[in-house]
Design an enzyme around this catalytic site. Structure first.
Site, PDB file in Angstrom:
ATOM      1  N   GLU A  81       0.825  -1.210   0.000  1.00 36.79           N
ATOM      2  CA  GLU A  81       0.000   0.000   0.000  1.00 36.79           C
ATOM      3  C   GLU A  81       0.860   1.262   0.000  1.00 36.79           C
ATOM      4  OE1 GLU A  81      -2.936  -0.247  -0.701  1.00 36.79           O
ATOM      5  OE2 GLU A  81      -3.539  -2.273  -0.088  1.00 36.79           O
ATOM      6  N   CYS A 144      -7.439  -1.950   7.986  1.00 44.52           N
ATOM      7  CA  CYS A 144      -6.064  -1.975   7.461  1.00 44.52           C
ATOM      8  C   CYS A 144      -5.633  -0.559   7.077  1.00 44.52           C
ATOM      9  CB  CYS A 144      -5.973  -2.945   6.287  1.00 44.52           C
ATOM     10  SG  CYS A 144      -6.237  -4.658   6.819  1.00 44.52           S
ATOM     11  N   HIS A 168      -1.377  -5.771   1.916  1.00 41.52           N
ATOM     12  CA  HIS A 168      -2.630  -6.534   1.914  1.00 41.52           C
ATOM     13  C   HIS A 168      -2.381  -7.912   1.286  1.00 41.52           C
ATOM     14  CE1 HIS A 168      -5.903  -3.361   2.658  1.00 41.52           C
ATOM     15  NE2 HIS A 168      -6.190  -4.396   3.426  1.00 41.52           N
TER      16      HIS A 168
HETATM   17  N1  PCA Z   1      -8.392  -7.018   6.714  1.00 36.00           N
HETATM   18  C1  PCA Z   1      -9.330  -5.945   6.902  1.00 36.00           C
HETATM   19  C2  PCA Z   1      -9.330  -5.679   8.370  1.00 36.00           C
HETATM   20  C3  PCA Z   1      -8.589  -6.790   9.007  1.00 36.00           C
HETATM   21  C4  PCA Z   1      -7.969  -7.525   7.898  1.00 36.00           C
HETATM   22  O1  PCA Z   1      -7.194  -8.481   8.002  1.00 36.00           O
HETATM   23  C5  PCA Z   1      -9.027  -4.735   6.026  1.00 36.00           C
HETATM   24  O2  PCA Z   1      -8.563  -4.919   4.889  1.00 36.00           O
HETATM   25  O3  PCA Z   1      -9.233  -3.587   6.441  1.00 36.00           O
END
Ligand code: PCA
Length: 237
Positions: A81, A144, A168
């Site tokens: 990100e 996240c 991610h």
């Molecule tokens: N993914 C979510 C919140 C917790 C996670 O593992 C997100 O992408 O915000």
């Protein structure tokens, strides 16, 4: 400052029974990568307590590098990100039943903050080592994004501030089978682990360069390839 790399993950959320980020953290903690100890923490999937927990973890660990991870089922590969925005907006309740629609994460804070990792160098190393991954320009509007935005603010309270970013993760193969493999890409925890190892192997020698050179490389990257979402006026670099 202790020379630790902090890798965070999240507990399962929504209908997911497991979270690959938790498995990834458990698989990496205690490892030495590029001469740095990897410290792992798994965060509850709770919005209201996230800042306080992060504050405590940073005070305890004083890491040199922070890499957050979380599940984003549907992402095709590791998503590094670039940017976190000052917004929480989700319609599914978090682990304690909280739903937040259109809230700022930090009232009066900058509209966005940029990850401080060497994104292009990590992406190039992933390509060279056959780890599928890309630089992403949206971390979403859930926990996240909130973790990255909050951590990028909290690092400024530490001297010197740790570098910080977020990755991610796609769904696990077993989750893709449940969600419909014809529409859900997946990745094994082993490949995710390799992706984190490769990223840390890039970040540590980069950190050992002189601060001005590091900053120069980041500025260049930002100027060459930065995409700022329409409507954002103020981005903290
Ligand atoms: N993914 C979510 C919140 C917790 C996670 O593992 C997100 O992408 O915000």
């Amino acid at each position: 400052m202790s020379k630790h790399v902090l890798v965070t993950g999240f507990q399962p959320f929504d209908d997911f029974k497991v979270n690959p980020s938790e498995m990834l953290v458990r698989g990496l903690e205690g490892r030495l990568i590029s001469g740095r100890l990897v410290v792992g923490r798994v965060l509850p999937a709770e919005s209201r307590t996230l800042e306080q927990r992060l504050r405590e973890i940073l005070a305890e660990e004083k890491p040199e590098v922070i890499i957050g991870t979380g599940l984003a089922a549907g992402r095709p590969a590791l998503a590094l990100e670039r940017i976190a925005i000052n917004l929480v907006d989700h319609d599914r309740p978090d682990a304690v039943g909280t739903v937040r629609r259109g809230d700022p994460i930090h009232r009066g804070g900058p509209e966005a903050r940029l990850a401080t990792l060497p994104l292009d160098a990590i992406k190039a190393a992933w390509d060279a080592q056959a780890v599928p991954g890309y630089v992403s320009n949206t971390a979403g509007t859930y926990l996240c994004n909130q973790m990255l935005y909050t951590a990028l603010g909290l690092v400024n309270e530490l001297t010197p501030p740790p570098v910080c970013g977020f990755i991610h993760l796609p769904a696990l193969p077993s989750q893709a089978v449940e969600l419909g493999p014809e529409r859900t890409p997946s990745m094994t925890v082993e490949t995710m682990k390799k992706g984190l190892e490769v990223a840390i192997d890039v970040i540590v020698p980069w950190l050992e360069q002189k601060p001005a050179e590091r900053l120069g490389a980041r500025r260049q990257t930002a100027a060459n390839s930065m995409w700022i979402p329409r409507g954002l006026k103020e981005v903290e670099r």
